[in-house]
Every structure is written in C-alpha cells, then in structure tokens.
Design a protein around this motif. Structure first.
Motif, short mmCIF file in Angstrom:
data_model
loop_
_atom_site.label_atom_id
_atom_site.label_comp_id
_atom_site.label_asym_id
_atom_site.label_seq_id
_atom_site.Cartn_x
_atom_site.Cartn_y
_atom_site.Cartn_z
N UNK A 79 0.52 -1.23 -0.03
CA UNK A 79 -0.10 -0.10 0.30
C UNK A 79 1.08 1.36 0.17
N UNK A 80 2.12 0.86 -0.31
CA UNK A 80 2.56 2.67 -1.09
C UNK A 80 2.06 2.89 -2.18
N UNK A 81 2.72 3.84 -2.63
CA UNK A 81 2.26 5.08 -3.65
C UNK A 81 3.15 4.32 -4.67
N UNK B 188 -4.28 17.60 3.86
CA UNK B 188 -4.79 18.54 4.87
C UNK B 188 -4.72 18.22 6.54
N UNK B 189 -5.11 16.99 6.48
CA UNK B 189 -5.39 15.30 7.35
C UNK B 189 -4.37 15.11 7.51
N UNK B 190 -4.34 13.93 6.32
CA UNK B 190 -3.00 12.75 6.43
C UNK B 190 -1.64 13.71 6.57
N UNK C 144 -1.98 2.92 7.52
CA UNK C 144 -1.46 4.19 7.80
C UNK C 144 -2.47 5.72 8.16
N UNK C 145 -3.37 5.52 7.56
CA UNK C 145 -3.97 6.80 7.43
C UNK C 145 -4.76 6.87 8.51
#
Length: 362
Positions: free
Chosen positions: A19-21, A71-73, A311-312
C-alpha cells in the motif's frame, strides 16, 4: 533545479501491495505487476508537489476531497493541485483544443500554501475563490470556462500530469465511442505538454487515471449509456471493467509507458463487489457519491505520497472552506464510520495491489 524524481512505489496498478504509492512503468503485455520502488514521489528542490489533471467531471470527483485528505494526513506537505476541466471531454478533443489554443476550459487550482481553497481562473488570468464553498461542482466550473490548456501548463512547473479517457473511450470493442487513435492522441498531447513545460531541464511524470463506468441501475443510468452497456458488455459492469482493465494493462501501459496509473475504476468495482451498493457509490448517472469521492481521494493520496493506506487517519475530512466574500456555503465535515474506514482500507489496498483485477469482499 534538481531533476524530478518519482518513486514508483508499489507498482501503482499492480503494486499497492504494501500500500505504498506506486508508479507503473509499462508492464509487459499479459502481466499484472510492474517494477516498483518503495520510496514516495519526490518533489523538486523547493519541496512542493505539483499535480495537474487534464480531464472531465470524473476527474472532478477524484480531486474533490484531495486537498482535504492532504491537509488531514500530511498537513506539512506543500502541494499544488491543478484541474483543467471540460465536461465529458475525450482525449482526442483535448488534442484538438490544444492545437487550436481554444479557450474552452475551466481551470481550477488549489495551493496548500495560500489561505484559499479551490480557485478558478478568470478570463484575464487572475484567480478567484470558487463559489458555493469553493467546491469543484459543475456549476462553479461552468462559470469559469474561459481558458486554454496552455494557460494551465504555464501556471506551474508540474511534477505530475494526469490524463484520463471518457468511460467508453478505452473500451476497444468496436464501440462508436472508441477512439482508434487513442495512443497517437496521447503521444500528441504528451509532446504538447513537454513543448510547453516551464522547466525544460526536468520532465513531468505522465499518469493515467482509470475512470469508472456508469452505474448498472435503471434508476440512475442514462438511456444511451444503458444501450451501450447492454449491446457491448451484456449489461454487465464487470465485463466492462475487465475489458478496459485488460486494455490499460496490455496496450496502454506497454505502448505509452505511463510512469504510473491511478486504478480508480478498480477501487470502484472492488467497492461494488460486496462492500457497497450502487446507490452508495453514485450520486447520479455516473458521478461519485461523497463516499466514492473520499475513497478515490485516498487512492490518489497514497499513490502520490507512498503512504500505506492502513496508516491513514481516514477522517473526519475537514472541508477547508474559507470565509471569503465569494465563499458562502459552508459545509460540515465528512465523518467516516468505522465500517467505511475499513472498506476504504480494503478496496484501495486491493486496487493498488492488484490494479487490473477485481478483488471482491472476502
């Protein structure tokens, strides 16, 4: 200026395993994975990530909540998002408008370093806050249709340029809507972008957004789209998805060698395979619901940053609407339920790990 480096983490389509970009470099025909690196996309020496999308209203859905997710993450990440919008536009039309320097687009931009939300370009090139809470809705963008593709290219020194097709455009099954020159049109558009890139010493990364199809629901789908789904895909959205995913994997990726792909349609079909109903995912004949927008925003965020979706924080998504004289419709934050958070983790994770195939709910 440092050469732009991109980490193709988690072979975008294929790689969202950890799940990494990821970025995809054209995979060989018939394969489901691509060479990957586990590091995130690296910006230029100024530390700003600049992403331009050239697209239509499904791109609107993809970018709708992306500023809020950043902005959140990653509140310390400097990001500029540009959206060059033309309703229902095919890739061939983008090429035509570029060559003619036609002022037929709305151009919207978000800059995390400015005290504004989404802004739209006026005829004179000045940027002003969008109305209705600064959202990328069609009414807002329609009021700003006055710019050329060249304007957008000269706004920023873009790190990433994303393109997309019309839902039926990629389906190579003798559809009237299919563009037989899709590959040559992309190459023409790519060269136009390169010719007009601000910094000739660096090269932007080119990406493909896999857009989802229209809903298989008689209360939502339009007659013409229903006819196409019935005639060419046996009235089966999974048939449509499998057809287009195979084309992206076996034809577009090897031939066009996109740096990476956003498997938005894969996340969508995964969500519809045991997690969510059609009406949970669509707000009308083809556009995403708020949940669908949040899901796609997280898919894009993980792809661009290399973040592991598990991890989000996953909300609440704080709409950053500013108190500006032109911004008057304040909206509440979107709070995801625990079930919705788990759904996003699973469908996005699976889409990134297996970008060209459906992963139903276990």
């Amino acid at each position: 200026m440092l050469k732009r480096i991109i980490a193709m983490a988690l072979a975008l389509l294929p790689a969202f395993g950890t799940l990494s970009a990821c970025s995809n470099t054209g995979a060989p025909a018939g394969t489901d994975t691509q060479p990957t690196e586990t590091k995130p996309l690296v910006q230029k020496d100024d530390g700003v990530l600049r992403v331009l999308l050239i697209g239509h209203s499904l791109g609107n859905d993809a970018m709708w909540m992306l500023p809020d997710v950043f902005a959140k993450e990653a509140p310390d990440t400097k990001v500029v998002l540009g959206f060059l919008y033309y309703s229902g536009c095919k890739l061939s039309a983008h090429v035509k408008y570029a060559q003619e320097e036609a002022a037929v687009y709305a151009y919207a931009e978000y800059d995390s370093q400015k005290d504004t939300y989404w802004q739209v370009a006026e005829t004179n090139g000045n940027m002003k806050p969008l109305r209705h809470g600064g959202t990328l809705n069609a009414e807002n963008l329609a009021n700003g249709i006055n710019q050329t593709s060249l304007f957008a290219l000269k706004r920023q020194d873009w790190d990433v340029v994303v393109t997309q097709g019309y839902p039926w455009e990629v389906a190579k099954v003798s559809l009237p809507q299919y563009d037989p020159d899709l590959i040559s049109n992309f190459n023409t558009l790519k060269q136009y972008v390169l010719d007009n890139d601000i910094d000739k010493d660096t090269t932007p990364k080119f990406c493909w957004n896999m857009v989802w199809t229209f809903p298989d629901d008689d209360t939502l789908i339009r007659d013409g789209d229903r006819d196409t789904l019935q005639t060419y895909f046996d009235n089966d959205v999974e048939n449509y998805y499998n057809t287009t995913a195979q084309i992206v994997r076996d034809e577009l990726m090897p031939e066009l060698k996109f740096d990476y792909v956003f498997p938005s349609s894969t996340a969508y079909i995964n969500a519809l395979s045991g997690y969510k109903t059609t009406k949970d995912m669509y707000r009308d004949y083809g556009h995403a619901s708020d949940f669908g927008r949040a899901m796609i925003a997280y898919l894009w965020y993980c792809t661009l940053t290399g973040t592991d979706i598990t991890q989000c924080k996953l909300g609440p998504i704080n709409y950053q609407y500013r108190k500006d004289e032109l911004v008057y419709m304040m909206k509440e934050d979107m709070v995801l339920t625990e079930e919705e958070k788990q759904t996003i983790k699973e469908v996005v994770g699976n889409a990134l790990a297996k970008p060209y195939e459906i992963t139903p709910k276990a």
